[in-house]
Structure formats: structure tokens, C-alpha cells
Scaffold this motif. Structure first.
Motif, PDB file in Angstrom:
ATOM      1  N   CYS A   8       0.840  -1.194   0.000  1.00  0.00           N
ATOM      2  CA  CYS A   8       0.000   0.000   0.000  1.00  0.00           C
ATOM      3  C   CYS A   8       0.876   1.245   0.000  1.00  0.00           C
ATOM      4  N   ARG A  11       0.471   3.277   3.808  1.00  0.00           N
ATOM      5  CA  ARG A  11       1.056   2.804   5.072  1.00  0.00           C
ATOM      6  C   ARG A  11       1.931   1.576   4.875  1.00  0.00           C
ATOM      7  N   CYS A  41      -5.459  -3.486   0.736  1.00  0.00           N
ATOM      8  CA  CYS A  41      -4.500  -3.298   1.832  1.00  0.00           C
ATOM      9  C   CYS A  41      -5.061  -3.903   3.119  1.00  0.00           C
ATOM     10  N   CYS A  44      -5.276  -0.619   5.864  1.00  0.00           N
ATOM     11  CA  CYS A  44      -6.216   0.503   5.765  1.00  0.00           C
ATOM     12  C   CYS A  44      -7.419   0.220   4.872  1.00  0.00           C
TER      13      CYS A  44
END
Ligand SMILES: [Zn+2]
Length: 87
Positions: A8, A11, A41, A44
Motif C-alpha cells: 500500500c 502505510r 491493503c 487501511c
């Protein structure tokens, strides 16, 4: 065929194969496409669509009117002013 990124951007979470729902505005018309294959992801929930899938969706959207939708959704719309008044 292009590959989905495996991290991702936000993050650096791991992406796992999954699906996402896309909402695309074409002028005044909102088009919803469900179950689009994506890398999702695990941290998140952000979904990443491969260039290949994205290109095929673009082709579909350009001629979507030739296809019968699975169903029509009724979508409530509000003006921001309404939402701010009621808060
Ligand atoms: Zn993430």
C-alpha cells in the motif's frame, strides 16, 4: 498483463487479492461496478486496481449503455447545507 503493486502507498500495508466496488460519475450519471478484482491493503482497506483491469473497465464504461445493468439503485442526495444544519 500488468501486476498489482504488492504494498500500500499510504502505510506500506500488505495487499491481498480481493474485490472492491467502484463508483464512477459519467456526466450526471453515477455508475456502480461491484466485485472488481483488486489488491486490498490489510491495514487501511485501500483497494488497488491493476492497469489491466482499469483499462478493461474504461472500455466497458465507454459503452456501458449497451449492457443491461444488474439492477438500479436509488441513491439519496443531500446538499452540504442540509447536513451542516442538522448537526
Ligand atoms: Zn494501506
Amino acid at each position: 498483463m500488468s501486476r498489482i503493486a504488492d504494498k500500500c502507498d499510504l502505510r506500506s500495508g500488505e495487499l491481498q487479492p480481493g474485490t472492491t466496488t467502484l463508483e464512477v460519475w459519467l456526466g450526471e450519471q453515477l455508475i456502480v461496478v461491484r466485485d472488481v478484482p483488486a489488491g486490498v491493503c490489510q491495514q487501511c482497506g485501500e483497494a488497488y486496481i491493476s492497469a489491466d483491469v482499469s483499462e478493461r473497465l474504461d472500455h466497458f464504461l465507454a459503452e456501458h449503455h449497451r449492457h443491461r445493468p444488474e439492477r438500479y439503485l436509488a441513491v439519496p442526495q443531500y446538499a452540504a447545507a442540509q447536513t451542516l444544519e442538522s448537526a
